[in-house]
Enzyme design. Structure first.
Site, PDB file in Angstrom:
ATOM      1  N   ARG A  17       0.847  -1.201   0.000  1.00 55.64           N
ATOM      2  CA  ARG A  17       0.000   0.000   0.000  1.00 55.64           C
ATOM      3  C   ARG A  17       0.886   1.257   0.000  1.00 55.64           C
ATOM      4  O   ARG A  17       2.117   1.160   0.124  1.00 55.64           O
ATOM      5  CB  ARG A  17      -0.925  -0.006   1.220  1.00 55.64           C
ATOM      6  CG  ARG A  17      -0.200   0.220   2.525  1.00 55.64           C
ATOM      7  CD  ARG A  17      -1.151   0.209   3.709  1.00 55.64           C
ATOM      8  NE  ARG A  17      -0.611   1.024   4.784  1.00 55.64           N
ATOM      9  CZ  ARG A  17      -1.119   1.072   6.009  1.00 55.64           C
ATOM     10  NH1 ARG A  17      -2.162   0.349   6.309  1.00 55.64           N
ATOM     11  NH2 ARG A  17      -0.572   1.845   6.922  1.00 55.64           N
ATOM     12  N   ASP A  65       8.652 -10.131   7.563  1.00 56.33           N
ATOM     13  CA  ASP A  65       8.836  -8.977   8.448  1.00 56.33           C
ATOM     14  C   ASP A  65      10.297  -8.546   8.306  1.00 56.33           C
ATOM     15  O   ASP A  65      11.204  -9.288   8.677  1.00 56.33           O
ATOM     16  CB  ASP A  65       8.515  -9.402   9.891  1.00 56.33           C
ATOM     17  CG  ASP A  65       8.695  -8.275  10.898  1.00 56.33           C
ATOM     18  OD1 ASP A  65       9.418  -7.295  10.590  1.00 56.33           O
ATOM     19  OD2 ASP A  65       8.145  -8.382  11.997  1.00 56.33           O
ATOM     20  N   SER A 144      13.120  10.230   5.095  1.00 54.94           N
ATOM     21  CA  SER A 144      12.033  11.210   5.295  1.00 54.94           C
ATOM     22  C   SER A 144      12.663  12.579   5.555  1.00 54.94           C
ATOM     23  O   SER A 144      13.773  12.664   6.096  1.00 54.94           O
ATOM     24  CB  SER A 144      11.201  10.805   6.516  1.00 54.94           C
ATOM     25  OG  SER A 144      10.366  11.872   6.908  1.00 54.94           O
ATOM     26  N   TYR A 157      11.377   8.043  15.130  1.00 56.00           N
ATOM     27  CA  TYR A 157      11.269   8.016  13.664  1.00 56.00           C
ATOM     28  C   TYR A 157      12.393   8.844  13.028  1.00 56.00           C
ATOM     29  O   TYR A 157      13.037   8.407  12.060  1.00 56.00           O
ATOM     30  CB  TYR A 157       9.897   8.576  13.287  1.00 56.00           C
ATOM     31  CG  TYR A 157       9.532   8.519  11.832  1.00 56.00           C
ATOM     32  CD1 TYR A 157       9.100   7.327  11.244  1.00 56.00           C
ATOM     33  CD2 TYR A 157       9.577   9.659  11.037  1.00 56.00           C
ATOM     34  CE1 TYR A 157       8.717   7.289   9.904  1.00 56.00           C
ATOM     35  CE2 TYR A 157       9.197   9.621   9.709  1.00 56.00           C
ATOM     36  CZ  TYR A 157       8.771   8.443   9.143  1.00 56.00           C
ATOM     37  OH  TYR A 157       8.400   8.410   7.814  1.00 56.00           O
ATOM     38  N   LYS A 161      15.239   7.556  10.490  1.00 50.67           N
ATOM     39  CA  LYS A 161      15.313   8.103   9.132  1.00 50.67           C
ATOM     40  C   LYS A 161      16.634   8.837   8.883  1.00 50.67           C
ATOM     41  O   LYS A 161      17.147   8.825   7.756  1.00 50.67           O
ATOM     42  CB  LYS A 161      14.110   9.019   8.869  1.00 50.67           C
ATOM     43  CG  LYS A 161      12.763   8.273   8.842  1.00 50.67           C
ATOM     44  CD  LYS A 161      12.729   7.214   7.755  1.00 50.67           C
ATOM     45  CE  LYS A 161      11.362   6.588   7.575  1.00 50.67           C
ATOM     46  NZ  LYS A 161      11.333   5.536   6.537  1.00 50.67           N
ATOM     47  N   ILE A 190       3.290  12.961   2.395  1.00 53.19           N
ATOM     48  CA  ILE A 190       2.689  12.315   1.226  1.00 53.19           C
ATOM     49  C   ILE A 190       1.331  11.749   1.643  1.00 53.19           C
ATOM     50  O   ILE A 190       1.170  11.249   2.764  1.00 53.19           O
ATOM     51  CB  ILE A 190       3.610  11.181   0.701  1.00 53.19           C
ATOM     52  CG1 ILE A 190       5.060  11.687   0.498  1.00 53.19           C
ATOM     53  CG2 ILE A 190       3.055  10.586  -0.593  1.00 53.19           C
ATOM     54  CD1 ILE A 190       5.265  12.789  -0.505  1.00 53.19           C
TER      55      ILE A 190
HETATM   56  P1  NAD Z   1       2.114   3.032   4.882  1.00 51.98           P
HETATM   57  O1  NAD Z   1       1.901   2.817   6.327  1.00 51.98           O
HETATM   58  O2  NAD Z   1       0.946   3.238   3.984  1.00 51.98           O
HETATM   59  O3  NAD Z   1       2.991   1.848   4.265  1.00 51.98           O
HETATM   60  C1  NAD Z   1       4.056   1.248   4.947  1.00 51.98           C
HETATM   61  C2  NAD Z   1       4.156  -0.173   4.501  1.00 51.98           C
HETATM   62  O4  NAD Z   1       5.236  -0.821   5.191  1.00 51.98           O
HETATM   63  C3  NAD Z   1       2.885  -0.962   4.822  1.00 51.98           C
HETATM   64  O5  NAD Z   1       2.536  -1.738   3.707  1.00 51.98           O
HETATM   65  C4  NAD Z   1       3.327  -1.846   5.977  1.00 51.98           C
HETATM   66  O6  NAD Z   1       2.611  -3.055   6.071  1.00 51.98           O
HETATM   67  C5  NAD Z   1       4.781  -2.085   5.638  1.00 51.98           C
HETATM   68  N1  NAD Z   1       5.538  -2.538   6.795  1.00 51.98           N
HETATM   69  C6  NAD Z   1       5.567  -1.989   8.035  1.00 51.98           C
HETATM   70  N2  NAD Z   1       6.359  -2.722   8.837  1.00 51.98           N
HETATM   71  C7  NAD Z   1       6.854  -3.733   8.088  1.00 51.98           C
HETATM   72  C8  NAD Z   1       7.724  -4.807   8.350  1.00 51.98           C
HETATM   73  N3  NAD Z   1       8.263  -4.988   9.563  1.00 51.98           N
HETATM   74  N4  NAD Z   1       8.029  -5.657   7.349  1.00 51.98           N
HETATM   75  C9  NAD Z   1       7.496  -5.501   6.111  1.00 51.98           C
HETATM   76  N5  NAD Z   1       6.650  -4.496   5.798  1.00 51.98           N
HETATM   77  C10 NAD Z   1       6.331  -3.635   6.783  1.00 51.98           C
HETATM   78  O7  NAD Z   1       3.109   4.251   4.791  1.00 51.98           O
HETATM   79  P2  NAD Z   1       3.668   5.100   3.557  1.00 51.98           P
HETATM   80  O8  NAD Z   1       3.260   6.484   3.798  1.00 51.98           O
HETATM   81  O9  NAD Z   1       3.381   4.452   2.258  1.00 51.98           O
HETATM   82  O10 NAD Z   1       5.222   5.004   3.885  1.00 51.98           O
HETATM   83  C11 NAD Z   1       6.164   4.259   3.115  1.00 51.98           C
HETATM   84  C12 NAD Z   1       7.560   4.689   3.513  1.00 51.98           C
HETATM   85  O11 NAD Z   1       7.704   6.090   3.244  1.00 51.98           O
HETATM   86  C13 NAD Z   1       7.854   4.522   5.006  1.00 51.98           C
HETATM   87  O12 NAD Z   1       9.205   4.138   5.177  1.00 51.98           O
HETATM   88  C14 NAD Z   1       7.629   5.916   5.561  1.00 51.98           C
HETATM   89  O13 NAD Z   1       8.345   6.116   6.740  1.00 51.98           O
HETATM   90  C15 NAD Z   1       8.136   6.752   4.417  1.00 51.98           C
HETATM   91  N6  NAD Z   1       7.649   8.124   4.412  1.00 51.98           N
HETATM   92  C16 NAD Z   1       6.309   8.394   4.321  1.00 51.98           C
HETATM   93  C17 NAD Z   1       5.889   9.710   4.316  1.00 51.98           C
HETATM   94  C18 NAD Z   1       4.426  10.093   4.231  1.00 51.98           C
HETATM   95  O14 NAD Z   1       4.121  11.284   4.390  1.00 51.98           O
HETATM   96  N7  NAD Z   1       3.509   9.202   3.946  1.00 51.98           N
HETATM   97  C19 NAD Z   1       6.825  10.753   4.396  1.00 51.98           C
HETATM   98  C20 NAD Z   1       8.169  10.435   4.473  1.00 51.98           C
HETATM   99  C21 NAD Z   1       8.566   9.119   4.476  1.00 51.98           C
END
Ligand code: NAD
Length: 250
Positions: A17, A65, A144, A157, A161, A190
């Site tokens: 996702r 995981d 991030s 976090y 990061k 995002i």
């Molecule tokens: P999200 O929560 O929608 O997706 C994160 C995904 O990682 C999920 O599918 C979850 O099941 C998976 N996950 C979590 N722990 C796991 C594990 N131990 N093993 C395997 N899979 C695991 O979040 P997102 O917004 O799509 O974030 C994706 C990445 O981008 C993350 O690393 C997040 O920190 C980073 N990020 C997101 C944003 C934002 O604003 N959304 C900003 C900066 C960075």
């Protein structure tokens, strides 16, 4: 510029996702065979696989995981047994356990470090051998902007990061002789399920600090990941690319 990843095999952690899903779809759209790793939500991962195959691409979902060494070993073995090579690793899996430091429990800290930083270590190590043998590869770590500027309530976090950025620089130096590039992407805010939990007041405050005045879309991060995975980015390594609507300007 058309990005062509035909014949390449890519693995996206946490690809069921959000940003990971968009990256998986973009890589597959450019011709790569994509392995979508997920931890618990097999339905979301299979739905992403279906979206890719319906569009004529090739994808497979594998549960693991990323914070667990045995799971990561199985993930890479299954990938290599099925596809015979690995060209692109996107370390995307991540979690948040936000709270102010005084209320932060050891478990809040450990879980975030274990998934967001240890997971990157375990997966990068596992990718090094097959990419070395192939004399080439691309590793893209999702950091991030919080790792660059910090954020109250996100010490765990931000530490993970920021750790990814140092890890990216060190591994880029170690892997460069094998023609493996390692870069980080630092997204701002995002529009995904991770940010959907933000309250209206927080969202308003965030938007005031984004010059472009909106949250980013997962597809915008995916376009950058796709470029970094391509031959066009062959001379870039050890870098961190912010994609944040102008939030952080260095
Ligand atoms: P999200 O929560 O929608 O997706 C994160 C995904 O990682 C999920 O599918 C979850 O099941 C998976 N996950 C979590 N722990 C796991 C594990 N131990 N093993 C395997 N899979 C695991 O979040 P997102 O917004 O799509 O974030 C994706 C990445 O981008 C993350 O690393 C997040 O920190 C980073 N990020 C997101 C944003 C934002 O604003 N959304 C900003 C900066 C960075």
């Amino acid at each position: 510029m058309k990005i062509d990843l035909t014949g390449r095999v890519a693995l996206v952690t946490g690809g069921g996702r959000g940003i990971g899903r968009a990256i998986a779809i973009a890589l597959a759209g450019a011709g790569a065979t994509v392995v979508i790793n997920y931890r618990g939500n097999s339905a979301a991962a299979e739905e992403t696989v279906a979206a890719i195959t319906t569009a004529g691409g090739s994808a497979q979902a594998i549960q693991a995981d990323v914070s667990q060494a045995a799971d990561v070993e199985r993930l890479f073995k299954t990938t290599l047994d099925a596809h015979g090579r690995l060209d692109v690793l996107v370390n995307n899996a991540g979690i948040t356990r936000d709270t102010l430091l005084l209320r932060m429990k050891e478990d809040d800290f450990d879980q975030v470090i274990n998934t967001n930083l240890r997971g990157v270590f375990l997966c990068t190590k596992a990718a090094f051998r097959p990419m070395s043998k192939q004399r080439g590869g691309r590793i893209i770590n999702i950091s991030s902007v919080i790792g660059l500027i910090g954020n109250a309530g996100q010490a765990n976090y931000a530490a993970a990061k920021a750790g990814i950025i140092g890890f990216t620089k060190s591994t880029a130096r170690e892997m460069a002789p094998r023609n493996i590039t390692v870069n980080a992407i630092a997204p701002g805010f995002i529009d995904t399920e991770m940010t959907s939990v933000l309250g209206d007041a927080t969202r308003k405050a965030i938007l005031e600090n984004i010059p472009l005045g909106r949250l980013g879309q997962p597809e915008e991060v995916a376009a950058l990941a796709c470029f970094l995975a391509s031959d066009a980015a062959a001379y870039m390594t050890g870098q961190t690319f912010a994609i944040d609507g102008g939030m952080v300007m260095s």
